[in-house]
Scaffold this motif. Structure first.
Motif, PDB file in Angstrom:
ATOM      1  N   ASP B 273       3.501   0.074   8.565  1.00  0.00           N
ATOM      2  CA  ASP B 273       4.474  -0.693   9.416  1.00  0.00           C
ATOM      3  C   ASP B 273       4.074  -0.068  10.707  1.00  0.00           C
ATOM      4  OD1 ASP B 273       5.685   1.744   8.038  1.00  0.00           O
ATOM      5  OD2 ASP B 273       7.028   0.944   7.576  1.00  0.00           O
TER       6      ASP B 273
ATOM      7  N   ARG C  76       1.799   3.376   0.491  1.00  0.00           N
ATOM      8  CA  ARG C  76       1.787   2.509   1.285  1.00  0.00           C
ATOM      9  C   ARG C  76       2.041   1.851   1.664  1.00  0.00           C
ATOM     10  NH1 ARG C  76      -3.417   2.279   3.719  1.00  0.00           N
ATOM     11  NH2 ARG C  76      -3.901   4.196   2.839  1.00  0.00           N
ATOM     12  N   SER C  77       2.885   1.157  -0.378  1.00  0.00           N
ATOM     13  CA  SER C  77       3.572  -0.314  -0.479  1.00  0.00           C
ATOM     14  C   SER C  77       4.437  -0.342  -1.081  1.00  0.00           C
ATOM     15  CB  SER C  77       3.040  -0.939  -0.678  1.00  0.00           C
ATOM     16  OG  SER C  77       2.506  -0.946  -2.202  1.00  0.00           O
ATOM     17  N   GLU C  79       4.986  -1.420  -4.164  1.00  0.00           N
ATOM     18  CA  GLU C  79       4.475  -1.500  -5.560  1.00  0.00           C
ATOM     19  C   GLU C  79       3.800   0.199  -5.743  1.00  0.00           C
ATOM     20  OE1 GLU C  79       3.650  -3.735  -2.677  1.00  0.00           O
ATOM     21  OE2 GLU C  79       5.319  -5.390  -3.610  1.00  0.00           O
ATOM     22  N   TYR C 124       8.536   3.875  -0.216  1.00  0.00           N
ATOM     23  CA  TYR C 124       8.191   3.162   1.078  1.00  0.00           C
ATOM     24  C   TYR C 124       8.920   2.269   2.469  1.00  0.00           C
ATOM     25  CZ  TYR C 124       5.908  -0.762   3.872  1.00  0.00           C
ATOM     26  OH  TYR C 124       5.776  -1.233   5.261  1.00  0.00           O
TER      27      TYR C 124
END
Lengths: 358, 358, 358, 358
Positions: B273, C76-77, C79, C124
């Motif tokens: 992001d 990164r995410s 999840e 995140y």
């Protein structure tokens, strides 16, 4: 005239300039450039650099018309003021002496209109202030640490040099051509490349006042800050490397258009046989070692100067050849390699990087 | 097309360029810029930066016509080459694979002509060489320590960006106008501002290849050296501070006119992001944070690129608006302060420092 | 355990530390080091670097005992948080998840006590703040632009490395001896030399948190400012050049004794086959490339760490050899030239510049 | 004695030192430090800095025993040599004059054994050589651009200062204690902090010779190169920031143990009322602004000096207090904050960063 002894000048010490809006000038010189305020009132601001111990290196005085009121030099002793008086009276110049000083913080002073029409000042007596060399908590990224030099515009450079040599200055570098025309000359008292320089043009006018930084990144920081403040249009020329002086430089214009240089890393010139450097006016690296073109306003613009009553001095036109016309435009030329007679590479043609292409 | 998985690209790794005179190019890239020779023979020079451990970051190959033979990227694993083949075959591109590699020091490689007409290469297998990061006895004042990025000229920037995003790149910054025209975009794989950028113009052409230094003074040292060698006409633009990328930059032209950037101090972009920065094409600080004008050759010139048989790729003209015409010249304009409707100060009028005055 | 997939970690993101006097800590981190205040209240300060766009890189929380509450990494995410939970649960670690985040500005987060006893965090979701990279008007001479890495003290370095490699980290450099003892290891996710390092010693303790500057003079400016503030005793070690990482460094101690490094100019490590560098523990240039001795406190001191309830974690003693004892003092030795068996020059004998003379 | 006029000294100009192995010394001064060879033969090396235009700043002469043969100053005119003769004869010193000069490249010269036992030289006539200030293609990352100063060890500093003031030097800074003991004094002719300094100790001995660089990174580059060459044990002290002089410094030891300083960025001192700076011997920031301890060898070691026949001058012991004993060790102390009576923070206790803990 040689029997009249010149005053023993130590160094360029401060400039007094007239600005039209003290608040705007304060924002430029104090908030942006970080000069230290020694004193301020309704009429004037007295500013110094971080390593200075005398009262000020710059006086900003409120007035109607932007101009320079004094180029001020410090002399070695009180007695040198008598010599200054005699030196200029022998030349028929207007001379005034004020034992109280012409500006706050400075004592007994002599002001003259010199033979080139410039308002020159000499003083010894001065109030001391704290030298902020070690005050790193107050330094900014673009810290100005010293007043380095003045630069004056005058129509007849050789005549100005003769007079300045009588006054005890020594030429360190100049720009000439093969016909003997002199376009500019750099002269020193303290052992740097200059305390002042004479730039050929309609004069008397002030070309710039220059402050020194310690390192090159300090100058870059000033540009970065001007960008952040959305005031990058205050940057007139540079940063770059001078050929003359070998210094890294930047030229700014203050809110009234007065030109300020920031300058670092010239060389020691204090020996009497210091070799003077002569630059060919057609050498493309003389004004910028990297061949970056000089913007025309840098050649054409300058600040008017005042007489001792505060009136604008009239201009005398330069009759000798103009450096700008000699090096750029239809009739001028400049070279990167003197021996180079080849065509420019194709990708260079049509560019304004080379003066003769402008 | 989204079902075809893109290869996992690590970073831009090297460029192969055609030069017409190996000796002259060696003098520029090795003697002047100080790139390290990994290998050289009659046909080519293989060069790397001081901190590189793969065989080379630049191949200079002798040829008749200056051009770019390959923009080469390193991928994460040998398997990514299969993905590269599939990715480009799915797009109908010409694809060649050479298990021996197309250049010395590189193993199994894939070369393609990409949808924009550029010769792209992908490889994983490569010979290692000593990383000279600690070899300070061999460093020069302008030490180039890393390959930073490529820059490509292409007529349709949004189309190029779409394709590059499919290939796994992310946009970090771009230049736009209020009508939606995109003039240039910067895209990265490694977490810097870019591995390559797309510059709007007639393409496919190579705009520049960029090497990184550690500090700003290293870039200044390159200019100073070029001045000392009387080769300052190799300096096309800068040094200056970019608005886009926030890096300090310099553009050179090699003996064949190929453009080389030296670049330092952009910022980390590795988060998914990471906020993209959008610059207004009329913002005078977008290309140079200090408002220094871009020389026209920087907008107009570029190196032609080759197809996989070594033939020059034909050009497609840009139909979208040109950044140069939008910002300089009779019809263009740019501003330092968006809100500023005032006249320029008198001393600024007639100068080419502002794009609309050129 | 290999079947449990590790979370995809982007980078070290922030550290939360307990300080005993918020005002004193603010003076150090904000007034002196210039970190940017994102938020502050009675309980805590949230600080970021100039180039950061996430909410903070450092949380200073008021408490009774100086300690580290969290080493926090960005993934990164969203999840990847599930993966983090699974990864640590599979290792029998205490795991807590808070969808609201454990600190202001951070959303859904996982905190664990890792196998070495360290409080690790993963997240995140985070609030964005303005990236002040271009805000040069706010930068100070010693501008901290990025969080670079953590450094942890743990008794069994090889064991810690095994676990961190499972977590997806790669070793870039380490310090060893010929008997196979490992004294320290540097590991990265982002492509710099490290996101964290493991230093052998009684642990778990925090050795330091490191912020990056752009250039070396920025680090010197921090020291100059500390001198001007008469706080030079905050300087524990350096500035100097590391052997490991090749970076220029400085170590400070904050008012609670927490160690802060300022660091610049390591190298790109993002390729999977990036060559790891192994340093001999007896190499006198491993910790400082110039052979400057490491002060003993740097080896012996560290900050305690907390468990998830805020209690100080107990220490485990290192049983492997100590780097300090191996290299300085009566039984240790170090060399500048491995092959050198000669006596030291007379002027070097009796000096503490060489470790074995201390 | 005041009726005898002192010669008008311009600046420290060169030092002649005896080295035992010319090849090793050449490797150090030329290959590593990059001094420019003006002339070399079987007996001696004549070296200069990049910005020098006189024949040399350093003569390395082959001999049996490392020592200093001359501290040489340039005077303003040939006539100043007569003044030098008279000045020293009036003090009963041994005086020799050689119209051919004592070293190659220098004409008419006077050598004396001065009242403190030092071999001093004065000359005006000298061969010029090219000033390599613009020869950036020849500069190295650690370029030495100027000879800055000498530093001499003498037992009675106030006595030495009196004599040097008679010789026309001015004190810019000194280190004292509240009982009036003077530990060291810095004195200048050219307007920098010093041309020479007097350091209290058994003398006459040479403490160091100092060369200037333009920027701080140049000094770091010298250390980095020494590390790369595995010669970091040539680094004795620093780099750091001096309190006295405010310069950034580094001390090296040459192959014979002669001490060489590299130095940058002190301040202008050329005004007659330049404020002298007095440092308290207990001020922990006087010798290093960052409080880094001075290594004992720096206090104790120095090079012997020769008489005019080439014999080693006998030593006179210092009877005044020793700076090292006053500030470190069992009886000495130093402070970071004069007013600070508190205990040190726990993490500082037992460290040698503070002098009184050594």
């Amino acid at each position: 005239m040689t029997e009249v002894q010149a005053p023993d000048i130590l160094r360029c010490a401060y400039m007094e300039i007239i600005v039209t809006d003290l608040a705007k000038s304060r924002e430029f010189y104090v908030d942006t450039l970080g000069l230290v305020v020694t004193h301020e009132d309704e009429e004037a601001l007295y500013l110094r650099t971080y390593e200075e111990f005398i009262h000020h290196n710059l006086v900003l005085r409120k007035g109607e018309t932007p101009a320079v009121a004094a180029f001020s030099y410090r002399v070695r002793s009180p007695e040198d003021l008598d010599k200054a008086v005699a030196f200029y009276e022998a030349r028929g110049c207007e001379v005034r002496r004020n034992p109280e000083g012409f500006t706050r913080g400075i004592g007994d002073s002599v002001r003259v209109v010199d033979p080139m029409g410039f308002p020159y000042e000499f003083f010894y007596d001065v109030e001391h202030r704290e030298r902020l060399a070690w005050a790193y908590d107050a330094h900014i990224p673009g810290a100005l640490v010293r007043l380095d030099h003045f630069n004056q515009i005058t129509p007849d450079v050789p005549k100005a040099v003769d007079y300045m040599e009588d006054l005890g200055f020594r030429v360190t570098e100049d720009i000439r051509d093969s016909e003997g025309t002199v376009y500019a000359a750099w002269m020193r008292r303290k052992p740097t490349v200059h305390d002042t320089a004479m730039t050929g043009g309609n004069g008397p006018r002030m070309h710039h006042i220059a402050f020194a930084t310690h390192e090159k990144h300090n100058i870059i920081a000033i540009c970065d800050k001007l960008g952040a403040l959305r005031k990058s249009d205050a940057i007139e020329r540079g940063p770059g490397r001078h050929g003359v002086s070998n210094a890294y430089y930047l030229y700014l214009r203050d809110p009234d258009g007065h030109r300020v240089e920031v300058y670092t890393q010239d060389y020691y010139t204090g020996d009497p046989d210091n070799p003077a450097v002569h630059w060919d006016v057609h050498d493309n690296q003389r004004r910028d070692w990297w061949g970056t073109p000089v913007v025309p306003s840098w050649y054409t613009d300058g600040s008017r100067v005042l007489d001792l009553d505060g009136n604008i001095q009239p201009l005398v036109e330069r009759s000798d050849a103009s450096e700008m016309e000699k090096t750029i435009g239809a009739d001028g030329f400049s070279y990167t390699r003197p021996e180079d007679e080849e065509e420019l590479p194709e990708w260079k043609q049509g560019e304004y990087k080379l003066g003769h292409q402008l």
